[in-house]
Design a protein around this motif. Sequence first.
Motif, PDB file in Angstrom:
ATOM      1  N   UNK B  37       0.831  -1.208   0.000  1.00  0.00           N
ATOM      2  CA  UNK B  37       0.000   0.000   0.000  1.00  0.00           C
ATOM      3  C   UNK B  37       0.867   1.261   0.000  1.00  0.00           C
ATOM      4  N   UNK B  38       1.949   1.234   0.771  1.00  0.00           N
ATOM      5  CA  UNK B  38       2.852   2.394   0.774  1.00  0.00           C
ATOM      6  C   UNK B  38       3.482   2.580  -0.597  1.00  0.00           C
ATOM      7  N   UNK B  39       3.871   1.466  -1.210  1.00  0.00           N
ATOM      8  CA  UNK B  39       4.494   1.567  -2.525  1.00  0.00           C
ATOM      9  C   UNK B  39       3.500   2.108  -3.553  1.00  0.00           C
ATOM     10  N   UNK B  40       2.243   1.683  -3.435  1.00  0.00           N
ATOM     11  CA  UNK B  40       1.232   2.215  -4.353  1.00  0.00           C
ATOM     12  C   UNK B  40       1.102   3.722  -4.174  1.00  0.00           C
ATOM     13  N   UNK B  41       1.249   4.172  -2.950  1.00  0.00           N
ATOM     14  CA  UNK B  41       1.081   5.589  -2.660  1.00  0.00           C
ATOM     15  C   UNK B  41       2.309   6.406  -3.040  1.00  0.00           C
ATOM     16  N   UNK B  42       3.473   5.920  -2.663  1.00  0.00           N
ATOM     17  CA  UNK B  42       4.707   6.715  -2.839  1.00  0.00           C
ATOM     18  C   UNK B  42       5.564   6.287  -4.030  1.00  0.00           C
TER      19      UNK B  42
END
Lengths: 421, 162
Positions: B37-42
């Motif tokens: 989820x963090x990778x999708x965001x950042x």
Amino acid sequence: MEKLISKYFVEGKTFSLAEYEQDGGYQAIRKALEMKREDIIETVKKSNLRGLGGAGFPTGMKWSFIPQNTGKPVYLVINGDEGEPGTFKDKYILRHAPHLFLEGVMIASVANNVHKAYVYIRGEYVKPIQILKKAIEEATAKGYLGDKIFGKDYKLEIVVHRGAGAYICGEETGLLESLEGKKGQPRLKPPFPAVVGLFGCPTVINNVETVSYLSFILNRGPEWFAGLGSEKNGGMRLISLSGHVRNPGVYELPLGFSLRKLIYEVGGGIPDDKKLKAVVPGGLSAAILSPEEIDVGLDFDQLRNLKTMAGSGGVIVFDETTDLVKALTVTMRFYAHESCGQCSPCREGTGWIYRILKRILEGKGRLEDLNNMADICAYMGGTTICALADGAAMPLRSYPQKFRKEFEDYIQNKEKQLQTV
Amino acid sequence: MTELFNKIFTKEVLAKIDPVVAKYETRRAPMLEVLHLLQEHYGHISLEMEEAVAEYLKVSPMDVREVVTFYTLYYTQPKAKVRFNVCRTLTCNLLGAENIVKCFEKHLGIKSGARTQDGKFEVKEVECLGACELAPMLQLNDDEYFGHLNEAKVAELIQKNK
Ligand SMILES: Cc1cc2nc3c(=O)[nH]c(=O)nc-3n(C[C@H](O)[C@H](O)[C@H](O)COP(=O)(O)O)c2cc1C
Ligand code: FES
């Protein structure tokens, strides 16, 4: 031939909850909720359903090992990692028939007194994951998942967990580690996951396809299912056919179906009518078969008798032009890349073999390489925590055993055009 | 909560991540999901993010590091905009995967594992993606699959994503 799971494989279509129900879906789980747990397990035992993830373990028997009196919850974990090269069937189930799969998860849960199931799907399957999540929402909205499923006093929650690109997470205890937020390094067994699994609790682990057959078994009876297949190998399975065949794809065939017919009838034969050189019968980790060996039924026991395996049902066909030294190099490169690094025989062995093969391929092989490889191979089987190394050893043993001359020719530089990978 | 934590786990990010984490039995278990989820965001997982994740999941930064580096789907550097992951495993190899890599070399001027100078395209070889019926095949931007590749299709894919 009758289609069970694959009747839903309509190009470009996902069967919605309503469509699945119209087709008779979600009746088997209603039946299961009225049955005694033990009777469901007995039914599955009688059906001769085997684990279709690779090991072929009888599903009903696996369930009967789950201790129900530990005071701990029992978990169901579904293996949708689909990492075995040559295998692509679970993707079709998730894409086209998510509710058939979910009904299977529900039945397996009820049979094992599970109230929480995790579905582990390889992270690359972006669309299938979206489809499954949507199907879970549909089922939850309808009351088929949640606190009182189908109006009964039974709670069931399903959580989808994405993998992140590691073959080893298909190995069931590597998968459990990954589900607990760690590197996917397999656990030493015993204890087996049935007793000490996810979060230290008894855990049932089944493949996506395995549970997708459960509703058929409950609806039409275990005797019928068992009768479709061969001895002790019940029902049908989804064969993933690829390589040098005219019609690659997923085909649902009874257990015990002829490998020859699969290649020449179902698969349409080899393009340009070339001759067959060899075939991988059950995923990359299976020993290859020579053309003289293809009059065999594709089931767990017949293939074991040929010292190979039915595995994940991934069949890869090689035509006569295939460079087997190269094919084995590509195969061993895979294991060298995917070894988790925990056990020395696997970590060192797979890399070492890959370097030797690459050298042979590049024209710098030595005849003693073949004996060295056989020696390293002998140390890789049965010496490690998980079966990845055994899986690597199977092709490694079989290629030079069945096609030794080809390797020798390469080493003696008779192959004119040398290669690399 | 440290400053670093608040910088990474903004309200918006927490709104996405908290409900996912709540589904799991232990604090650490959702690690892979949190990283996804963090990778999708950042776009990628930086060292700073690893530290923040450690704080969020109440584990040591090393526990997060281990996971980030074990799995192939996490990026520790900013990604190229267009990423071609070409499968190199057996069926794809039998049906010409090496030639597909060469087509990319010809049309983009980069070898497998490299990125174009403008940082836009990246070509990488990966292991079996569970789509051998489409061999030779690739995955575009860690999402859609394209199969039965040949030079014309490679050229078209590059053109479409320019
Ligand atoms: C290295 C390795 C990789 C495996 N990969 C998978 C996989 O991707 N999917 C799968 O279902 N089983 C895989 N398995 C088999 C699982 O460990 C396990 O036997 C299976 O998920 C059990 O489910 P089943 O009884 O329904 O087949 C793998 C095993 C090994 C040793
Ligand atoms: S070998 Fe390329 S997708 Fe399976």
